[in-house]
Scaffold this motif. Sequence first.
Motif, PDB file in Angstrom:
ATOM      1  N   VAL A   7       0.847  -1.199   0.000  1.00 25.98           N
ATOM      2  CA  VAL A   7       0.000   0.000   0.000  1.00 25.98           C
ATOM      3  C   VAL A   7       0.882   1.248   0.000  1.00 25.98           C
ATOM      4  O   VAL A   7       0.686   2.166  -0.800  1.00 25.98           O
ATOM      5  CB  VAL A   7      -0.945  -0.027   1.226  1.00 25.98           C
ATOM      6  CG1 VAL A   7      -1.679   1.290   1.368  1.00 25.98           C
ATOM      7  CG2 VAL A   7      -1.931  -1.181   1.109  1.00 25.98           C
ATOM      8  N   THR A   8       1.882   1.266   0.872  1.00 24.59           N
ATOM      9  CA  THR A   8       2.748   2.450   0.952  1.00 24.59           C
ATOM     10  C   THR A   8       3.502   2.630  -0.357  1.00 24.59           C
ATOM     11  O   THR A   8       3.635   3.752  -0.863  1.00 24.59           O
ATOM     12  CB  THR A   8       3.763   2.296   2.109  1.00 24.59           C
ATOM     13  OG1 THR A   8       3.052   1.851   3.250  1.00 24.59           O
ATOM     14  CG2 THR A   8       4.462   3.583   2.399  1.00 24.59           C
ATOM     15  N   SER A   9       3.983   1.524  -0.907  1.00 20.96           N
ATOM     16  CA  SER A   9       4.717   1.611  -2.164  1.00 20.96           C
ATOM     17  C   SER A   9       3.816   2.163  -3.280  1.00 20.96           C
ATOM     18  O   SER A   9       4.241   2.987  -4.090  1.00 20.96           O
ATOM     19  CB  SER A   9       5.228   0.220  -2.526  1.00 20.96           C
ATOM     20  OG  SER A   9       5.694   0.216  -3.833  1.00 20.96           O
ATOM     21  N   SER A  10       2.550   1.714  -3.273  1.00 21.34           N
ATOM     22  CA  SER A  10       1.639   2.198  -4.320  1.00 21.34           C
ATOM     23  C   SER A  10       1.361   3.687  -4.149  1.00 21.34           C
ATOM     24  O   SER A  10       1.255   4.429  -5.123  1.00 21.34           O
ATOM     25  CB  SER A  10       0.336   1.408  -4.290  1.00 21.34           C
ATOM     26  OG  SER A  10       0.635   0.053  -4.463  1.00 21.34           O
ATOM     27  N   LEU A  11       1.260   4.128  -2.882  1.00 24.66           N
ATOM     28  CA  LEU A  11       1.075   5.561  -2.651  1.00 24.66           C
ATOM     29  C   LEU A  11       2.305   6.329  -3.149  1.00 24.66           C
ATOM     30  O   LEU A  11       2.192   7.365  -3.796  1.00 24.66           O
ATOM     31  CB  LEU A  11       0.850   5.842  -1.161  1.00 24.66           C
ATOM     32  CG  LEU A  11      -0.468   5.334  -0.569  1.00 24.66           C
ATOM     33  CD1 LEU A  11      -0.475   5.474   0.948  1.00 24.66           C
ATOM     34  CD2 LEU A  11      -1.656   6.073  -1.161  1.00 24.66           C
ATOM     35  N   MET A  12       3.495   5.770  -2.888  1.00 26.18           N
ATOM     36  CA  MET A  12       4.731   6.439  -3.338  1.00 26.18           C
ATOM     37  C   MET A  12       4.821   6.450  -4.860  1.00 26.18           C
ATOM     38  O   MET A  12       5.376   7.384  -5.444  1.00 26.18           O
ATOM     39  CB  MET A  12       5.969   5.725  -2.767  1.00 26.18           C
ATOM     40  CG  MET A  12       6.225   5.988  -1.314  1.00 26.18           C
ATOM     41  SD  MET A  12       6.259   7.737  -0.909  1.00 26.18           S
ATOM     42  CE  MET A  12       7.749   8.257  -1.739  1.00 26.18           C
ATOM     43  N   SER A  13       4.260   5.420  -5.503  1.00 25.64           N
ATOM     44  CA  SER A  13       4.309   5.402  -6.975  1.00 25.64           C
ATOM     45  C   SER A  13       3.517   6.586  -7.527  1.00 25.64           C
ATOM     46  O   SER A  13       3.847   7.134  -8.581  1.00 25.64           O
ATOM     47  CB  SER A  13       3.770   4.079  -7.520  1.00 25.64           C
ATOM     48  OG  SER A  13       2.361   4.039  -7.398  1.00 25.64           O
ATOM     49  N   GLY A  14       2.480   7.007  -6.786  1.00 27.33           N
ATOM     50  CA  GLY A  14       1.711   8.183  -7.205  1.00 27.33           C
ATOM     51  C   GLY A  14       2.583   9.427  -7.209  1.00 27.33           C
ATOM     52  O   GLY A  14       2.510  10.259  -8.128  1.00 27.33           O
ATOM     53  N   LEU A  15       3.459   9.497  -6.211  1.00 22.74           N
ATOM     54  CA  LEU A  15       4.374  10.637  -6.131  1.00 22.74           C
ATOM     55  C   LEU A  15       5.345  10.630  -7.313  1.00 22.74           C
ATOM     56  O   LEU A  15       5.597  11.654  -7.954  1.00 22.74           O
ATOM     57  CB  LEU A  15       5.143  10.545  -4.809  1.00 22.74           C
ATOM     58  CG  LEU A  15       5.844  11.793  -4.328  1.00 22.74           C
ATOM     59  CD1 LEU A  15       4.817  12.842  -3.926  1.00 22.74           C
ATOM     60  CD2 LEU A  15       6.709  11.460  -3.109  1.00 22.74           C
ATOM     61  N   LEU A  16       5.859   9.418  -7.624  1.00 26.20           N
ATOM     62  CA  LEU A  16       6.773   9.295  -8.765  1.00 26.20           C
ATOM     63  C   LEU A  16       6.087   9.720 -10.056  1.00 26.20           C
ATOM     64  O   LEU A  16       6.655  10.407 -10.898  1.00 26.20           O
ATOM     65  CB  LEU A  16       7.205   7.831  -8.939  1.00 26.20           C
ATOM     66  CG  LEU A  16       8.315   7.268  -8.096  1.00 26.20           C
ATOM     67  CD1 LEU A  16       8.645   5.858  -8.559  1.00 26.20           C
ATOM     68  CD2 LEU A  16       9.547   8.152  -8.210  1.00 26.20           C
ATOM     69  N   THR A  17       4.833   9.267 -10.200  1.00 34.18           N
ATOM     70  CA  THR A  17       4.106   9.574 -11.437  1.00 34.18           C
ATOM     71  C   THR A  17       3.883  11.089 -11.549  1.00 34.18           C
ATOM     72  O   THR A  17       4.066  11.671 -12.626  1.00 34.18           O
ATOM     73  CB  THR A  17       2.776   8.791 -11.485  1.00 34.18           C
ATOM     74  OG1 THR A  17       3.084   7.407 -11.380  1.00 34.18           O
ATOM     75  CG2 THR A  17       2.013   9.044 -12.762  1.00 34.18           C
ATOM     76  N   CYS A  18       3.520  11.717 -10.438  1.00 32.38           N
ATOM     77  CA  CYS A  18       3.345  13.180 -10.468  1.00 32.38           C
ATOM     78  C   CYS A  18       4.659  13.860 -10.842  1.00 32.38           C
ATOM     79  O   CYS A  18       4.671  14.824 -11.619  1.00 32.38           O
ATOM     80  CB  CYS A  18       2.868  13.696  -9.118  1.00 32.38           C
ATOM     81  SG  CYS A  18       1.168  13.267  -8.804  1.00 32.38           S
ATOM     82  N   SER A  19       5.770  13.344 -10.308  1.00 32.05           N
ATOM     83  CA  SER A  19       7.073  13.939 -10.651  1.00 32.05           C
ATOM     84  C   SER A  19       7.334  13.821 -12.144  1.00 32.05           C
ATOM     85  O   SER A  19       7.801  14.767 -12.783  1.00 32.05           O
ATOM     86  CB  SER A  19       8.212  13.203  -9.947  1.00 32.05           C
ATOM     87  OG  SER A  19       8.179  13.445  -8.618  1.00 32.05           O
ATOM     88  N   ALA A  20       7.033  12.627 -12.687  1.00 30.90           N
ATOM     89  CA  ALA A  20       7.280  12.416 -14.125  1.00 30.90           C
ATOM     90  C   ALA A  20       6.432  13.369 -14.954  1.00 30.90           C
ATOM     91  O   ALA A  20       6.894  13.949 -15.941  1.00 30.90           O
ATOM     92  CB  ALA A  20       6.983  10.970 -14.494  1.00 30.90           C
ATOM     93  N   ILE A  21       5.188  13.566 -14.521  1.00 33.44           N
ATOM     94  CA  ILE A  21       4.287  14.454 -15.274  1.00 33.44           C
ATOM     95  C   ILE A  21       4.791  15.901 -15.195  1.00 33.44           C
ATOM     96  O   ILE A  21       4.864  16.613 -16.200  1.00 33.44           O
ATOM     97  CB  ILE A  21       2.845  14.346 -14.729  1.00 33.44           C
ATOM     98  CG1 ILE A  21       2.288  12.954 -15.040  1.00 33.44           C
ATOM     99  CG2 ILE A  21       1.951  15.438 -15.314  1.00 33.44           C
ATOM    100  CD1 ILE A  21       1.004  12.619 -14.296  1.00 33.44           C
ATOM    101  N   LEU A  22       5.185  16.307 -13.992  1.00 36.97           N
ATOM    102  CA  LEU A  22       5.651  17.692 -13.837  1.00 36.97           C
ATOM    103  C   LEU A  22       6.956  17.921 -14.588  1.00 36.97           C
ATOM    104  O   LEU A  22       7.192  19.002 -15.117  1.00 36.97           O
ATOM    105  CB  LEU A  22       5.816  18.023 -12.350  1.00 36.97           C
ATOM    106  CG  LEU A  22       4.499  18.163 -11.599  1.00 36.97           C
ATOM    107  CD1 LEU A  22       4.742  18.258 -10.098  1.00 36.97           C
ATOM    108  CD2 LEU A  22       3.713  19.369 -12.090  1.00 36.97           C
TER     109      LEU A  22
END
Length: 330
Positions: free
Chosen positions: A303-318
């Motif tokens: 669960v925590t890893s999946s939440l962190m993947s959201g952060l990575l994805t936002c970084s990639a988008i930005l």
Amino acid sequence: MTGQWGDLGLPPGSSSFVMQAMVARHYLDGGNYPVDGAKSIAAAIVPVIERNGGTVIFNAGADEILIYHGQACGVRLENGDEIEASLVISSVGVVNTFGRFLRNYQKELGGQAKLAQVQPSSGHFCLHIGIKESAQALGLNKTNLWVSPGYNHDENAENFLSNQCNDFPVVFISFPSIKDPSWEILHPGTSTIEAITMANSSWFDKWKDLPWKRQGQEYKDYKGNISSRLLEVIYQYVPAIKGKVDYYELSTPLSTRDMANYSTGELYGIDHTTSRFQLRWLTPDTPVKKLFLTGQDILTVGVTSSLMSGLLTCSAILTEFGKRYDSREV
Ligand SMILES: Cc1cc2nc3c(=O)[nH]c(=O)nc-3n(C[C@H](O)[C@H](O)[C@H](O)COP(=O)(O)OP(=O)(O)OC[C@H]3O[C@@H](n4cnc5c(N)ncnc54)[C@H](O)[C@@H]3O)c2cc1C
């Protein structure tokens, strides 16, 4: 040291050492559990999305990612509705994204070639148990139990997956209601237990084309047999609940397929082999402009890893579109 291999779903002989080490390490500070259960994660996130102008659509299966001039431009739902979007983020795993949502672009994207490089994680059974007595009265505590028939986890898994009459290779017994501080207030005098073990999706071939809840008596009897075997293991290690079980229901790989769209009932998306971590395409970026991935497949299970993947994805988008989207909009 590898007794918690069930948390990554792959026995130690085939799994990545780093993944096994991360699972062991993350327990050293103790576990976490969301107050009021997993639904509180969605309950916390949905208002943030809506406050920022987003709309959350429930009970709506996505069927295809729409691409126009090489760029993702929306999603078609199973009911045929089309939703336009300035970017698309897929969190349903790479098998669904490349195998199904982009099925009409296989040649251009090499979807099948990509998917040939990964394997689905093991299927699983999960026995959900309800008890009409509080954990306190039963003397239960929060500690997860890992029950294995012996130390050779690879052999145990192989023995069971080749012949399901053999001992379960691992039974993970957990006590969700005890971990939730709001439970006793909201559901006084009750408690819950979950027991998870591996399953081979091929065992369900004869029922796989039958609709949910209409698989027939043989399937019910099969589930009854696996449930009794799991209960026997639980009674051995948690004898206080003997005679107190009020309700139980077993999920199989077919349940996971029908409820969460993991086609072989995978526990954790794609397998955590060493080769998986060498695949450079398992990142938020995809070959399609404005289409991004997120979730366990681009990082790791959890669960925590999946939440962190959201952060990575936002970084990639930005990083890619930072000039056009400020962080508030994304
Ligand atoms: C039985 C079990 C116990 C677990 N226990 C733990 C634990 O104790 N701690 C822990 O950290 N992790 C645990 N995990 C792992 C954890 O649940 C996952 O790693 C995590 O949920 C993955 O998050 P995700 O967002 O990548 O994918 P998911 O949580 O699988 O989310 C993907 C979502 O997409 C939806 N979806 C699929 N197809 C479509 C479609 N066509 N249209 C619309 N929606 C679709 C699915 O319904 C699902 O809600 C457990 C997993 C299982 C199966």
